[in-house]
Design an enzyme around this catalytic site. Structure first.
Site, PDB file in Angstrom:
ATOM      1  N   GLU A  47       0.856  -1.199   0.000  1.00  0.00           N
ATOM      2  CA  GLU A  47       0.000   0.000   0.000  1.00  0.00           C
ATOM      3  C   GLU A  47       0.889   1.245   0.000  1.00  0.00           C
ATOM      4  OE1 GLU A  47      -1.547   0.815   3.944  1.00  0.00           O
ATOM      5  OE2 GLU A  47      -3.348   1.773   3.142  1.00  0.00           O
ATOM      6  N   LYS A 127      -9.434   1.718  -1.921  1.00  0.00           N
ATOM      7  CA  LYS A 127      -9.664   1.202  -0.560  1.00  0.00           C
ATOM      8  C   LYS A 127     -11.038   1.602  -0.009  1.00  0.00           C
ATOM      9  CE  LYS A 127      -7.095   1.174   3.861  1.00  0.00           C
ATOM     10  NZ  LYS A 127      -5.830   1.647   4.451  1.00  0.00           N
ATOM     11  N   GLU A 145      -6.295   8.671   7.742  1.00  0.00           N
ATOM     12  CA  GLU A 145      -6.745   8.230   6.405  1.00  0.00           C
ATOM     13  C   GLU A 145      -8.125   8.791   6.057  1.00  0.00           C
ATOM     14  OE1 GLU A 145      -6.007   4.481   4.523  1.00  0.00           O
ATOM     15  OE2 GLU A 145      -4.898   3.830   6.274  1.00  0.00           O
TER      16      GLU A 145
END
Ligand code: CDT
Length: 314
Positions: A47, A127, A145
């Site tokens: 990632e 995601k 995030e």
């Protein structure tokens, strides 16, 4: 006829905030060449493989924030990856921060792409399960995030590729059984997962101490319960003051780990994976068509948070 895919899981050690794309791509190219040398059909990268894990900071300056995102893929600095993949005849998956301009609005995703042996895009995943928080917390380590990415809008697609059926998910997605099952219901045979899993952000020590256990627990369960290969690839090590777990591994449809990294740095592990190894699991214990009972699973899609029953009568 056996269907085998030789997969390389290319763990990355830390990436510094000051490291430029060219520096990082050079490391990825070295791992890709090593994977080719080991006869890999495909090499999986983690990632956000092109930069440091920037959601740990409460960044304010928009130019600086944008500098962590890719506005084109490939762009001038990432093109060598695609060209080398084509030259060597090796596929790859790559996680990165994606910036898209849509109707004059910036949209930001935590994205992973799957590239074939000719250097062409097979598929893209954004995601879905964004962990952490959007607001800045009063603690040393942030996990922002939810501030820096939107929830992915592509679902959990799978693609026919490399002689099998491939899917991808990203880091926190691996902790959610729904992730694997949605792909399992499309017949997925190999799931590629990149992750950055920090410890020491301020959680109780007992949670941090169990992080390596939980990492493997969720991926092994996902593999077994869906009779699929799972390849989990870490960005690991001490990055900008925070430790991130390693444990990059390749997991068979039996749920067993069959290859694992031993370091917290750049390291490749390789495994020849027989996609038909899943057959006895698919035809018996996890024969979905024979045993699943979706009429009893309604709550899974209708309800988000848990709602306990009313109190016991006094
Ligand atoms: N990158 C990523 O998704 N990391 C999370 C850590 C969340 S800590 C708030 C993970 O699930 O590993």
């Amino acid at each position: 006829m056996s269907r085998t895919v030789i997969v390389g899981a290319a763990q990355l050690g830390p990436i510094a905030r000051s490291d430029g794309r060219r520096q990082v791509v050079k490391r990825l190219l070295e791992l890709m060449r090593e994977a080719h040398h080991m006869r890999c059909d495909i090499v999986a990268f983690p990632e956000l493989a092109l930069t440091t894990f920037f959601p740990r900071w409460a960044l304010e300056d928009e130019c600086e924030i944008d500098s962590f995102y890719e506005i084109e893929m490939p762009g001038p600095e990432t093109r060598p990856l695609f060209e080398e993949a084509q030259r060597l005849g090796i596929g790859f998956s790559l996680g990165y921060a994606e910036l898209v301009l849509e109707h004059g609005r910036k949209r930001r995703y935590n994205t992973s792409i799957l590239i074939d042996k000719a250097g062409k895009l097979i598929g893209k995943y954004r995601k879905v399960h964004l962990p952490g928080h959007a607001e800045v917390l009063d603690r040393p380590g942030q996990h922002l995030e939810k501030r820096f990415f939107e929830v992915g809008d592509l679902g959990f697609p799978v693609w026919r590729a490399f002689g099998g059926i491939f899917g991808m998910c990203i880091c926190n997605d691996r902790r959610w059984p729904e992730t694997y099952r949605v792909m399992g219901l499309q017949g997925v045979e190999m799931v590629l997962i990149g992750y950055n899993s920090p410890v020491g952000l301020g959680d109780p020590y007992e949670l941090d101490a169990l992080e390596p256990f939980h990492n493997h627990l969720v991926m092994q369960s996902g593999a077994y319960q869906n009779a699929t290969w799972v390849v989990g690839v870490a960005k690991a090590g001490f990055e900008e003051g925070f430790n991130m777990i390693g444990q990059t591994c390749i997991i068979a449809p039996s749920g067993e780990i069959v290859a694992q990294c031993a370091t917290l740095g750049d390291e490749l592990v390789v495994r020849k994976c027989d996609l038909d190894f899943a057959a006895p699991y698919r035809s018996d214990i996890f024969n979905f068509a024979a045993h699943r009972r979706p009429e009893h699973y309604r709550l899974i899609v209708d309800r988000i948070g848990a709602v306990p029953p009313a109190d016991e009568p006094a």
